[in-house]
Motif scaffolding. Structure first.
Motif, PDB file in Angstrom:
ATOM      1  N   PRO A 155       8.956  10.316  -8.470  1.00 23.15           N
ATOM      2  CA  PRO A 155       9.932   9.241  -8.630  1.00 23.15           C
ATOM      3  C   PRO A 155       9.913   8.221  -7.482  1.00 23.15           C
ATOM      4  O   PRO A 155       9.983   7.004  -7.721  1.00 23.15           O
ATOM      5  N   VAL A 156       9.831   8.683  -6.242  1.00 21.96           N
ATOM      6  CA  VAL A 156       9.840   7.752  -5.110  1.00 21.96           C
ATOM      7  C   VAL A 156       8.563   6.922  -5.093  1.00 21.96           C
ATOM      8  O   VAL A 156       8.594   5.700  -4.852  1.00 21.96           O
ATOM      9  N   VAL A 157       7.438   7.566  -5.354  1.00 19.13           N
ATOM     10  CA  VAL A 157       6.160   6.837  -5.355  1.00 19.13           C
ATOM     11  C   VAL A 157       6.148   5.825  -6.501  1.00 19.13           C
ATOM     12  O   VAL A 157       5.720   4.664  -6.326  1.00 19.13           O
ATOM     13  N   THR A 158       6.591   6.222  -7.661  1.00 19.68           N
ATOM     14  CA  THR A 158       6.622   5.302  -8.798  1.00 19.68           C
ATOM     15  C   THR A 158       7.527   4.111  -8.512  1.00 19.68           C
ATOM     16  O   THR A 158       7.190   2.951  -8.824  1.00 19.68           O
ATOM     17  N   GLY A 159       8.677   4.354  -7.893  1.00 16.46           N
ATOM     18  CA  GLY A 159       9.562   3.250  -7.530  1.00 16.46           C
ATOM     19  C   GLY A 159       8.885   2.323  -6.513  1.00 16.46           C
ATOM     20  O   GLY A 159       9.080   1.099  -6.558  1.00 16.46           O
ATOM     21  N   SER A 160       8.089   2.861  -5.600  1.00 13.76           N
ATOM     22  CA  SER A 160       7.376   2.019  -4.626  1.00 13.76           C
ATOM     23  C   SER A 160       6.333   1.146  -5.309  1.00 13.76           C
ATOM     24  O   SER A 160       6.141  -0.021  -4.924  1.00 13.76           O
ATOM     25  N   VAL A 185       0.848  -1.194   0.000  1.00 16.38           N
ATOM     26  CA  VAL A 185       0.000   0.000   0.000  1.00 16.38           C
ATOM     27  C   VAL A 185       0.880   1.239   0.000  1.00 16.38           C
ATOM     28  O   VAL A 185       1.746   1.412   0.869  1.00 16.38           O
ATOM     29  N   MET A 186       0.652   2.124  -0.990  1.00 18.56           N
ATOM     30  CA  MET A 186       1.292   3.427  -1.067  1.00 18.56           C
ATOM     31  C   MET A 186       0.199   4.494  -0.979  1.00 18.56           C
ATOM     32  O   MET A 186      -0.785   4.419  -1.711  1.00 18.56           O
ATOM     33  N   ARG A 187       0.387   5.477  -0.088  1.00 21.32           N
ATOM     34  CA  ARG A 187      -0.646   6.501   0.085  1.00 21.32           C
ATOM     35  C   ARG A 187      -0.008   7.887   0.048  1.00 21.32           C
ATOM     36  O   ARG A 187       0.918   8.195   0.805  1.00 21.32           O
ATOM     37  N   THR A 188      -0.547   8.718  -0.843  1.00 24.95           N
ATOM     38  CA  THR A 188      -0.080  10.106  -0.978  1.00 24.95           C
ATOM     39  C   THR A 188      -1.296  11.011  -1.125  1.00 24.95           C
ATOM     40  O   THR A 188      -2.412  10.550  -1.418  1.00 24.95           O
ATOM     41  N   GLY A 189      -1.099  12.288  -0.897  1.00 22.02           N
ATOM     42  CA  GLY A 189      -2.183  13.245  -1.039  1.00 22.02           C
ATOM     43  C   GLY A 189      -2.708  13.277  -2.458  1.00 22.02           C
ATOM     44  O   GLY A 189      -1.969  13.592  -3.400  1.00 22.02           O
TER      45      GLY A 189
END
Length: 342
Positions: free
Chosen positions: A221-226, A211-215
């Motif tokens: 780049p960091v979210v895409t890598g996750s 699970v990745m959660r952002t506003g």
């Protein structure tokens, strides 16, 4: 009789002392007033007690000293029998009661039933403790294809909507099983909103999802890598980009871009990441521009991930599906926007 004379002493006939009774004395004795009601007599003195004892041949029951009361108050007035006789009868009575209790079938049955019930309860607790401490495998096999993983998630969401939740894989045995490694079957990129927890609204358990959660489900780049981590390291067959109704981050970004006002701190980075979705929402001109922008952010992000140079080969091979979805706060239902596997 003159009232001033006071009470007269009662006439007592005692020839030895007073001599023959004269007519005058007889008349005075005949007309003597009735004696007044006797007042409570004081406790007899030891001397009178001895006189009564000598007259009657022994102390009467009323005059015998009363043994001290068991309560310690010393005020009990119930006559008691001789200590020897009382002890014999009470002991005999207690013995009869004990024999009656020991010989009662109902009492023996009740006692035996209670002991058996306690033994069964202790055995059940012991078995339950042993069962809970023993490691067990997952309740369901891990999906290995995009279609199976997508079906598992949507079935969980149906349970969330209906309220018939299973809460799978959320026990100590599952925790112990995953202590040395994990292999989730899905990855979910969603908003930070507290009302949209992916593990709950898909009714999944421990070790089922990355699970990745952002506003506003904004990416960088960091979210895409996750997001890439699951498919590239664990063979995760499904990625879901999840937007939602009444998203606060999308609303703040929309107002900032519409009014040309920067947001404080690093919130402006979210605004910049959501600008492509804002521009698409303007082109679509929906009735609710914030909702339109939230949906646009989902579809744009899912399309970018499918075209990712590292994920695209997996998508073409059929080993990965990237799905865009939208969650309704009102109903709890997840709506598929794009990319559902066949």
């Amino acid at each position: 009789m003159d009232p001033g004379d006071g009470p007269r002493r009662p006439f007592r006939r005692d020839p030895g002392r007073w001599g023959p009774t004269s007519p005058q004395r007889q008349d005075r004795a005949f007309h003597a007033p009735a004696p007044a009601a006797p007042s409570p007599s004081p406790s007899p003195s030891p001397a009178s007690h001895r006189r009564e004892a000598g007259r009657c041949g022994g102390p009467s029951a009323a005059m015998r000293p009363t043994p001290a009361c068991a309560c310690g108050a010393g005020a009990c007035t119930t006559p008691t029998m001789e200590p020897g006789r009382t002890q014999d009868k009470s002991e005999r009575h207690r013995g009869e009661q004990s024999m009656e209790r020991a010989g009662s079938p109902g009492r023996r049955t009740l006692l035996a039933g209670g002991l058996v019930g306690a033994a069964v309860a202790l055995a059940g607790c012991s078995a339950k403790s042993e069962a809970s401490s023993a490691p067990s495998a997952s309740s369901q096999a891990r999906p290995t294809t995009p279609a199976a993983a997508f079906t598992r998630l949507m079935e969980g969401n149906q349970r969330w909507v209906s309220g018939h939740l299973q809460h799978p894989d959320r026990d100590p045995s599952r925790r112990q099983l995953l202590a040395r490694g994990q292999e989730p079957f899905g990855s979910v990129l969603s908003c930070i909103d507290s009302r949209v927890p992916p593990e709950l609204l898909f009714d999944t358990g421990l070790g089922d999802l990355y699970v990745m959660r952002t506003g506003g489900a904004a990416v960088g780049p960091v979210v895409t890598g996750s997001v890439e981590y699951g498919p590239m390291t664990s063979n995760t067959p499904l990625v879901v980009v999840l937007g939602h109704q009444r998203c606060g981050a999308v609303k703040a970004a929309y107002q900032s871009l519409r009014d040309g006002k920067r947001l404080p701190g690093n919130l402006q980075a979210i605004v910049k990441a959501l600008q492509p979705a804002y521009e698409q929402a303007l082109r679509e001109s929906g009735t609710d521009p914030v909702d339109t922008m939230a949906r646009a952010q989902v579809t744009l992000t899912a399309a970018d991930l499918r075209a990712n140079q590292d994920l695209a080969p997996l998508v073409r091979r059929g080993a990965l599906a990237v799905v865009g979805a939208y969650y309704s706060l009102d109903t709890g239902r997840v709506e598929v926007l794009a990319g559902a596997p066949a």
